[in-house]
Design a protein around this motif. Structure first.
Motif, PDB file in Angstrom:
ATOM      1  N   LEU A 100       0.822  -1.207   0.000  1.00  0.00           N
ATOM      2  CA  LEU A 100       0.000   0.000   0.000  1.00  0.00           C
ATOM      3  C   LEU A 100       0.856   1.257   0.000  1.00  0.00           C
ATOM      4  O   LEU A 100       0.568   2.222  -0.702  1.00  0.00           O
ATOM      5  CB  LEU A 100      -0.930  -0.004   1.219  1.00  0.00           C
ATOM      6  N   VAL A 101       1.911   1.251   0.788  1.00  0.00           N
ATOM      7  CA  VAL A 101       2.805   2.416   0.838  1.00  0.00           C
ATOM      8  C   VAL A 101       3.477   2.624  -0.512  1.00  0.00           C
ATOM      9  O   VAL A 101       3.577   3.753  -1.006  1.00  0.00           O
ATOM     10  CB  VAL A 101       3.862   2.244   1.952  1.00  0.00           C
ATOM     11  N   GLU A 102       3.926   1.551  -1.128  1.00  0.00           N
ATOM     12  CA  GLU A 102       4.573   1.644  -2.433  1.00  0.00           C
ATOM     13  C   GLU A 102       3.641   2.266  -3.459  1.00  0.00           C
ATOM     14  O   GLU A 102       4.027   3.171  -4.213  1.00  0.00           O
ATOM     15  CB  GLU A 102       5.001   0.250  -2.900  1.00  0.00           C
ATOM     16  N   ALA A 103       2.395   1.797  -3.484  1.00  0.00           N
ATOM     17  CA  ALA A 103       1.436   2.313  -4.455  1.00  0.00           C
ATOM     18  C   ALA A 103       1.017   3.745  -4.143  1.00  0.00           C
ATOM     19  O   ALA A 103       0.901   4.581  -5.038  1.00  0.00           O
ATOM     20  CB  ALA A 103       0.202   1.406  -4.499  1.00  0.00           C
ATOM     21  N   ALA A 104       0.825   4.041  -2.857  1.00  0.00           N
ATOM     22  CA  ALA A 104       0.330   5.360  -2.468  1.00  0.00           C
ATOM     23  C   ALA A 104       1.366   6.454  -2.641  1.00  0.00           C
ATOM     24  O   ALA A 104       1.024   7.618  -2.866  1.00  0.00           O
ATOM     25  CB  ALA A 104      -0.148   5.328  -1.018  1.00  0.00           C
ATOM     26  N   THR A 105       2.640   6.110  -2.528  1.00  0.00           N
ATOM     27  CA  THR A 105       3.694   7.130  -2.593  1.00  0.00           C
ATOM     28  C   THR A 105       4.430   7.140  -3.920  1.00  0.00           C
ATOM     29  O   THR A 105       5.430   7.839  -4.067  1.00  0.00           O
ATOM     30  CB  THR A 105       4.710   6.921  -1.456  1.00  0.00           C
ATOM     31  N   SER A 106       3.943   6.361  -4.877  1.00  0.00           N
ATOM     32  CA  SER A 106       4.605   6.333  -6.180  1.00  0.00           C
ATOM     33  C   SER A 106       4.551   7.691  -6.852  1.00  0.00           C
ATOM     34  O   SER A 106       3.541   8.385  -6.841  1.00  0.00           O
ATOM     35  CB  SER A 106       3.934   5.291  -7.082  1.00  0.00           C
ATOM     36  N   HIS A 107       5.654   8.097  -7.452  1.00  0.00           N
ATOM     37  CA  HIS A 107       5.724   9.378  -8.148  1.00  0.00           C
ATOM     38  C   HIS A 107       5.046   9.310  -9.512  1.00  0.00           C
ATOM     39  O   HIS A 107       4.768  10.333 -10.115  1.00  0.00           O
ATOM     40  CB  HIS A 107       7.188   9.793  -8.342  1.00  0.00           C
ATOM     41  N   GLU A 108       4.813   8.116 -10.000  1.00  0.00           N
ATOM     42  CA  GLU A 108       4.256   7.959 -11.341  1.00  0.00           C
ATOM     43  C   GLU A 108       2.916   7.239 -11.272  1.00  0.00           C
ATOM     44  O   GLU A 108       2.614   6.529 -10.323  1.00  0.00           O
ATOM     45  CB  GLU A 108       5.229   7.173 -12.226  1.00  0.00           C
ATOM     46  N   GLY A 109       2.129   7.422 -12.313  1.00  0.00           N
ATOM     47  CA  GLY A 109       0.853   6.728 -12.400  1.00  0.00           C
ATOM     48  C   GLY A 109      -0.283   7.528 -11.787  1.00  0.00           C
ATOM     49  O   GLY A 109      -0.091   8.361 -10.914  1.00  0.00           O
ATOM     50  N   TRP A 110      -1.493   7.226 -12.246  1.00  0.00           N
ATOM     51  CA  TRP A 110      -2.673   7.970 -11.825  1.00  0.00           C
ATOM     52  C   TRP A 110      -3.537   7.303 -10.756  1.00  0.00           C
ATOM     53  O   TRP A 110      -4.339   7.988 -10.109  1.00  0.00           O
ATOM     54  CB  TRP A 110      -3.547   8.268 -13.045  1.00  0.00           C
ATOM     55  N   PRO A 111      -3.461   5.995 -10.512  1.00  0.00           N
ATOM     56  CA  PRO A 111      -4.427   5.357  -9.609  1.00  0.00           C
ATOM     57  C   PRO A 111      -4.529   5.978  -8.219  1.00  0.00           C
ATOM     58  O   PRO A 111      -5.635   6.255  -7.735  1.00  0.00           O
ATOM     59  CB  PRO A 111      -3.932   3.906  -9.542  1.00  0.00           C
ATOM     60  N   ALA A 112      -3.395   6.197  -7.542  1.00  0.00           N
ATOM     61  CA  ALA A 112      -3.454   6.738  -6.185  1.00  0.00           C
ATOM     62  C   ALA A 112      -4.036   8.144  -6.175  1.00  0.00           C
ATOM     63  O   ALA A 112      -4.784   8.517  -5.266  1.00  0.00           O
ATOM     64  CB  ALA A 112      -2.065   6.731  -5.560  1.00  0.00           C
ATOM     65  N   ARG A 113      -3.736   8.928  -7.208  1.00  0.00           N
ATOM     66  CA  ARG A 113      -4.247  10.301  -7.247  1.00  0.00           C
ATOM     67  C   ARG A 113      -5.744  10.319  -7.507  1.00  0.00           C
ATOM     68  O   ARG A 113      -6.475  11.140  -6.944  1.00  0.00           O
ATOM     69  CB  ARG A 113      -3.497  11.103  -8.308  1.00  0.00           C
ATOM     70  N   VAL A 114      -6.233   9.417  -8.348  1.00  0.00           N
ATOM     71  CA  VAL A 114      -7.674   9.318  -8.587  1.00  0.00           C
ATOM     72  C   VAL A 114      -8.387   8.915  -7.302  1.00  0.00           C
ATOM     73  O   VAL A 114      -9.410   9.506  -6.910  1.00  0.00           O
ATOM     74  CB  VAL A 114      -7.980   8.312  -9.712  1.00  0.00           C
ATOM     75  N   LEU A 115      -7.874   7.895  -6.617  1.00  0.00           N
ATOM     76  CA  LEU A 115      -8.497   7.456  -5.371  1.00  0.00           C
ATOM     77  C   LEU A 115      -8.420   8.536  -4.307  1.00  0.00           C
ATOM     78  O   LEU A 115      -9.359   8.717  -3.517  1.00  0.00           O
ATOM     79  CB  LEU A 115      -7.822   6.175  -4.872  1.00  0.00           C
ATOM     80  N   GLY A 116      -7.301   9.251  -4.265  1.00  0.00           N
ATOM     81  CA  GLY A 116      -7.154  10.330  -3.300  1.00  0.00           C
ATOM     82  C   GLY A 116      -8.222  11.388  -3.473  1.00  0.00           C
ATOM     83  O   GLY A 116      -8.815  11.865  -2.499  1.00  0.00           O
ATOM     84  N   ARG A 117      -8.481  11.751  -4.712  1.00  0.00           N
ATOM     85  CA  ARG A 117      -9.525  12.739  -4.980  1.00  0.00           C
ATOM     86  C   ARG A 117     -10.894  12.221  -4.540  1.00  0.00           C
ATOM     87  O   ARG A 117     -11.682  12.942  -3.936  1.00  0.00           O
ATOM     88  CB  ARG A 117      -9.558  13.081  -6.474  1.00  0.00           C
TER      89      ARG A 117
END
Length: 233
Positions: A100-117
């Motif tokens: 989860l930390v790896e995915a949430a803090t990744s500098h690349e990719g859109w998934p975490a940013r979409v979920l964050g919104r």
């Protein structure tokens, strides 16, 4: 004479994938409300009709984006593999937190940013996560937490444990670079340090809750008199 079913065209699946990816990138950058179907179609190199054909509607496309983002964050298959490992449940929890930390803090990719919104300002479309994505994953994680605490699945105390473990990881998703002034502080923190902290913090809390649960179960018989009324002591 009935017609044979039409085979799924590979180019159709490719178009669907392009639309999903384009929508994810644009929604991550601007949010769902400010991302038009026309912009998504142009970004994907597709026509507007393709969105309705593959997803039913703009809302259906967004729900597909949310579901894909959740799978990218952590998939059911990944959780099943972790749960099946021949190792202590504490190590399984560490693997889950690490992913989860790896995915949430990744500098690349859109998934975490979409979920964050979506987590920051939930829409009606969050139902796709509640109804399809979260339940099977929740069941697996609760199983791991049950192994750690000794609290049986189905007990409300175990679900409270899940909330306490998951909340910091959800906060990391919300604290993306474009969503919070604290985003860089979290995202630039060494991941191993963050994983070690979250795991240690979670384990301390789980140990305390598990101990309290066992004590309450051990004390229950002693607190009852023979006639079913509370004892004087």
């Amino acid at each position: 004479m009935s017609k044979a079913p039409r085979p799924v065209r590979a180019d159709g699946e490719a178009t669907r994938g392009r639309i999903l990816e384009a929508a994810g990138r644009l929604i991550a950058a601007s949010g769902f409300a400010d991302t038009t179907s026309k912009a998504i179609a142009a970004e994907a190199g597709a026509d507007l009709a393709s969105i309705n054909y593959h997803f039913g509607s703009r809302g259906g496309l967004y729900e597909a984006v949310l579901a894909e983002a959740h799978r990218e964050l952590i998939s059911v298959d990944t959780l099943r593999r972790i749960a099946a490992l021949d190792e202590p449940p504490e190590d399984k929890l560490r693997r889950i937190i690490s992913g989860l930390v790896e995915a949430a803090t990744s500098h690349e990719g859109w998934p975490a940013r979409v979920l964050g919104r979506e987590l920051l300002l939930p829409s009606v479309h969050i139902r796709v996560l509640r109804e399809t994505e979260l339940p099977p994953k929740l069941a697996i994680v609760l199983g791991v937490l049950s192994e750690i605490t000794g609290i049986p699945p189905g007990d409300p105390a175990l679900f409270r444990c899940f909330i306490s473990v998951a909340a910091p990881c959800a906060m990391l998703v919300v604290a993306g670079r474009s969503l919070s002034i604290l985003g860089e502080d979290f995202i630039d923190m060494p991941r191993e340090v963050l994983v070690r902290h979250l795991h240690g913090f979670s384990m301390a809390g789980l140990a305390a809750v598990g101990r309290e649960y066992r004590q309450s179960k051990d004390a229950a018989p002693a607190d009852q008199a023979g006639d079913g009324t509370p004892s004087a002591g």
